[in-house]
Motif scaffolding. Structure first.
Motif, PDB file in Angstrom:
ATOM      1  N   GLY A   1       2.560   6.000  -7.413  1.00  0.00           N
ATOM      2  CA  GLY A   1       1.384   6.496  -8.105  1.00  0.00           C
ATOM      3  C   GLY A   1       0.621   5.437  -8.874  1.00  0.00           C
ATOM      4  N   LYS A   2       0.830   4.172  -8.535  1.00  0.00           N
ATOM      5  CA  LYS A   2       0.117   3.046  -9.146  1.00  0.00           C
ATOM      6  C   LYS A   2      -0.283   2.082  -8.044  1.00  0.00           C
ATOM      7  CE  LYS A   2       0.668   3.533 -13.770  1.00  0.00           C
ATOM      8  NZ  LYS A   2      -0.387   3.384 -14.792  1.00  0.00           N
ATOM      9  N   LYS A   3      -1.426   1.457  -8.170  1.00  0.00           N
ATOM     10  CA  LYS A   3      -1.853   0.507  -7.157  1.00  0.00           C
ATOM     11  C   LYS A   3      -0.972  -0.742  -7.226  1.00  0.00           C
ATOM     12  CE  LYS A   3      -5.853  -1.939  -5.288  1.00  0.00           C
ATOM     13  NZ  LYS A   3      -5.535  -1.507  -3.919  1.00  0.00           N
TER      14      LYS A   3
ATOM     15  N   HIS B   1       0.832  -1.207   0.000  1.00  0.00           N
ATOM     16  CA  HIS B   1       0.000   0.000   0.000  1.00  0.00           C
ATOM     17  C   HIS B   1       0.867   1.259   0.000  1.00  0.00           C
ATOM     18  CE1 HIS B   1      -3.617  -2.326   1.903  1.00  0.00           C
ATOM     19  NE2 HIS B   1      -3.529  -2.494   0.588  1.00  0.00           N
ATOM     20  N   LYS B   2       1.932   1.235   0.769  1.00  0.00           N
ATOM     21  CA  LYS B   2       2.830   2.391   0.815  1.00  0.00           C
ATOM     22  C   LYS B   2       3.569   2.553  -0.516  1.00  0.00           C
ATOM     23  CE  LYS B   2       3.342   2.090   5.816  1.00  0.00           C
ATOM     24  NZ  LYS B   2       2.608   3.334   6.123  1.00  0.00           N
ATOM     25  N   ALA B   3       3.891   1.441  -1.162  1.00  0.00           N
ATOM     26  CA  ALA B   3       4.519   1.504  -2.482  1.00  0.00           C
ATOM     27  C   ALA B   3       3.554   2.110  -3.497  1.00  0.00           C
ATOM     28  CB  ALA B   3       4.955   0.110  -2.925  1.00  0.00           C
ATOM     29  N   SER B   4       2.281   1.799  -3.371  1.00  0.00           N
ATOM     30  CA  SER B   4       1.271   2.361  -4.273  1.00  0.00           C
ATOM     31  C   SER B   4       1.296   3.880  -4.217  1.00  0.00           C
ATOM     32  CB  SER B   4      -0.127   1.856  -3.886  1.00  0.00           C
ATOM     33  OG  SER B   4      -0.208   0.458  -3.971  1.00  0.00           O
ATOM     34  N   SER B   5       1.352   4.401  -3.001  1.00  0.00           N
ATOM     35  CA  SER B   5       1.383   5.857  -2.825  1.00  0.00           C
ATOM     36  C   SER B   5       2.650   6.461  -3.405  1.00  0.00           C
ATOM     37  CB  SER B   5       1.278   6.177  -1.333  1.00  0.00           C
ATOM     38  OG  SER B   5       1.410   7.549  -1.098  1.00  0.00           O
TER      39      SER B   5
ATOM     40  N   LYS C   1       7.553   4.355   4.239  1.00  0.00           N
ATOM     41  CA  LYS C   1       6.962   5.319   3.310  1.00  0.00           C
ATOM     42  C   LYS C   1       8.012   6.289   2.785  1.00  0.00           C
ATOM     43  CE  LYS C   1       3.446   8.935   2.916  1.00  0.00           C
ATOM     44  NZ  LYS C   1       2.395   9.715   3.631  1.00  0.00           N
ATOM     45  N   LYS C   2       8.835   6.830   3.691  1.00  0.00           N
ATOM     46  CA  LYS C   2       9.870   7.780   3.264  1.00  0.00           C
ATOM     47  C   LYS C   2      10.925   7.101   2.405  1.00  0.00           C
ATOM     48  CE  LYS C   2       9.399  11.181   6.974  1.00  0.00           C
ATOM     49  NZ  LYS C   2      10.061  11.864   8.117  1.00  0.00           N
ATOM     50  N   PHE C   3      11.269   5.865   2.746  1.00  0.00           N
ATOM     51  CA  PHE C   3      12.237   5.122   1.938  1.00  0.00           C
ATOM     52  C   PHE C   3      11.713   4.941   0.516  1.00  0.00           C
ATOM     53  CE2 PHE C   3      13.311   0.955   0.128  1.00  0.00           C
ATOM     54  CZ  PHE C   3      14.688   1.062   0.020  1.00  0.00           C
ATOM     55  N   LEU C   4      10.459   4.547   0.381  1.00  0.00           N
ATOM     56  CA  LEU C   4       9.878   4.304  -0.939  1.00  0.00           C
ATOM     57  C   LEU C   4       9.732   5.604  -1.733  1.00  0.00           C
ATOM     58  CD1 LEU C   4       7.226   1.660   0.086  1.00  0.00           C
ATOM     59  CD2 LEU C   4       9.182   1.270  -1.427  1.00  0.00           C
ATOM     60  N   GLU C   5       9.372   6.679  -1.061  1.00  0.00           N
ATOM     61  CA  GLU C   5       9.255   7.965  -1.745  1.00  0.00           C
ATOM     62  C   GLU C   5      10.618   8.434  -2.246  1.00  0.00           C
ATOM     63  OE1 GLU C   5       5.373   9.771   0.668  1.00  0.00           O
ATOM     64  OE2 GLU C   5       7.413  10.382   1.220  1.00  0.00           O
ATOM     65  N   LYS C   6      11.650   8.248  -1.424  1.00  0.00           N
ATOM     66  CA  LYS C   6      12.999   8.670  -1.810  1.00  0.00           C
ATOM     67  C   LYS C   6      13.519   7.861  -2.992  1.00  0.00           C
ATOM     68  CE  LYS C   6      17.717   9.063   0.013  1.00  0.00           C
ATOM     69  NZ  LYS C   6      18.579   8.860   1.216  1.00  0.00           N
ATOM     70  N   ASN C   7      13.131   6.589  -3.063  1.00  0.00           N
ATOM     71  CA  ASN C   7      13.646   5.687  -4.103  1.00  0.00           C
ATOM     72  C   ASN C   7      12.575   5.293  -5.106  1.00  0.00           C
ATOM     73  OD1 ASN C   7      16.500   4.946  -2.963  1.00  0.00           O
ATOM     74  ND2 ASN C   7      15.118   4.755  -1.217  1.00  0.00           N
TER      75      ASN C   7
ATOM     76  N   PHE D   1      11.226   1.897  -8.578  1.00  0.00           N
ATOM     77  CA  PHE D   1      10.072   1.005  -8.616  1.00  0.00           C
ATOM     78  C   PHE D   1       9.050   1.434  -9.668  1.00  0.00           C
ATOM     79  CE2 PHE D   1      11.878   0.967  -4.339  1.00  0.00           C
ATOM     80  CZ  PHE D   1      12.173  -0.391  -4.216  1.00  0.00           C
ATOM     81  N   LYS D   2       9.497   2.309 -10.582  1.00  0.00           N
ATOM     82  CA  LYS D   2       8.647   2.737 -11.688  1.00  0.00           C
ATOM     83  C   LYS D   2       9.196   2.184 -12.990  1.00  0.00           C
ATOM     84  CE  LYS D   2       7.216   7.117  -9.561  1.00  0.00           C
ATOM     85  NZ  LYS D   2       7.251   8.598  -9.659  1.00  0.00           N
TER      86      LYS D   2
END
Length: 320
Positions: free
Chosen positions: A237-239, A230-234, A299-305, A309-310
């Motif tokens: 920008g993809k579910k 779920h946090k990766a989705s945010s 969440k912050k780790f995924l946003e930074k990187n 994952f895109k």
């Protein structure tokens, strides 16, 4: 009482050796030390079993790299003899890891007259003795207890699962919008970000207020991999959906990616089994104390990187 900081301060050599630098945790620790070398210590030695791209990066950044093997105690002792402090990151990539005497990495510290010794282990290692690739952690903890009175300063740093492992599944997340792992959907764990862990260990080695002892490093929150999806989705920008798969299917995926060796693939499989058994669900404040601030959230780790994952323009050339 001696601290790692005082050992380095009194030494003219000011040298630290990190083993297991061909694995991601070892690489991250050595890289953090290299970034901050100069004041408290001058040299960083990086021990490895196989010369992979991580080792080559460390060489480029100025590390003194040396090949080490569980089966060659003399080489280990010789390498230790050049260091004031040794950080033992278990050499999971070594072909003898699950069948050789990995405790040689602890006993060699006594023979080489090492002044400071740190063992990096796993939280609840004593409960993982029935898992082939994790059992050596407990054996090494036992060996540490045997040698600690013969070494001036000794610490053990037990870590939870590092969320950086998601990078190995980045193609699947980017292309299929799924996170497929052999972990029960409701199994919780307290993931840490390896950059935080490496910085915390650096602080422990160089700041006199941190005494020798046992540190248990975790992230600031307990999550399931469904939560992580779920946090990766945010972040991307993809579910992203979480899918529970068999260990065999995950190992097949990692084999096809070709980024880590057979030992490391089996090791990761055992780690995920430990998560399913709730062996990595403890959450502590030790890392917060070492960092002097809150550790990074998933969440912050995924946003930074998020870019990792895109989908990328060259994904068509990546392994399926």
């Amino acid at each position: 009482m001696a601290t790692f900081a005082s050992i380095l301060d009194m030494s003219s050599r000011k040298s630290i050796l990190v083993t297991g630098c061909d694995t991601y945790p070892g690489y991250m620790i050595a890289r953090e030390l290299l970034k901050r070398s100069g004041k408290c210590f001058k040299e960083v030695h990086a021990g490895y079993f196989k010369e992979d791209k991580l080792v080559k990066l460390l060489k480029h950044e100025g590390a003194h790299c040396v090949k080490l093997s569980i089966s060659d105690e003399k080489t280990i002792c010789d390498a230790y003899g050049k260091a004031d402090v040794v950080v033992v990151v278990p050499p999971v990539s070594d072909t003898h890891w699950s069948k050789g005497d990995c405790c040689v990495y602890l006993h060699a510290a006594v023979k080489a007259n090492v002044k400071g010794l740190v063992l990096c282990s796993k939280i609840n290692a004593s409960k993982m003795r029935d898992m082939k690739m994790l059992a050596p952690f407990y054996a090494m903890e036992e060996a540490l207890s045997q040698v600690k009175d013969q070494i001036k300063c000794v610490s053990m740093v037990r870590c939870s699962l590092d969320i950086d492992l998601l990078w190995l599944f980045r193609h699947e997340i980017a292309k299929e919008h799924t996170l497929c792992l052999p972990v029960d959907r409701d199994a919780k764990f307290a993931p840490l970000v390896m950059e935080d862990g490496a910085r915390g260990l650096y602080n422990m080695l160089t700041h006199a207020q941190f005494p020798a002892g046992i540190y248990e490093l975790t992230g600031p929150e307990k999550l399931t991999f469904v939560d992580v999806a779920h946090k990766a989705s945010s972040a991307v920008g993809k579910k992203i959906e979480y899918e529970h798969i068999s260990r065999k299917d995950m190992e097949h995926y990692l084999h096809r990616q070709g980024e880590i060796c057979e030992n490391e693939i089996c090791f990761i499989g055992d780690l995920f089994e430990a998560v399913s058994k709730s062996l990595l669900c403890e959450q502590t404040d030790d890392l917060k104390r070492l960092l002097s601030h809150e550790p990074t959230t998933v969440k912050k780790f995924l946003e930074k990187n998020s870019k990792d994952f895109k989908p990328r323009s060259d994904d068509a050339n990546d392994a399926d």
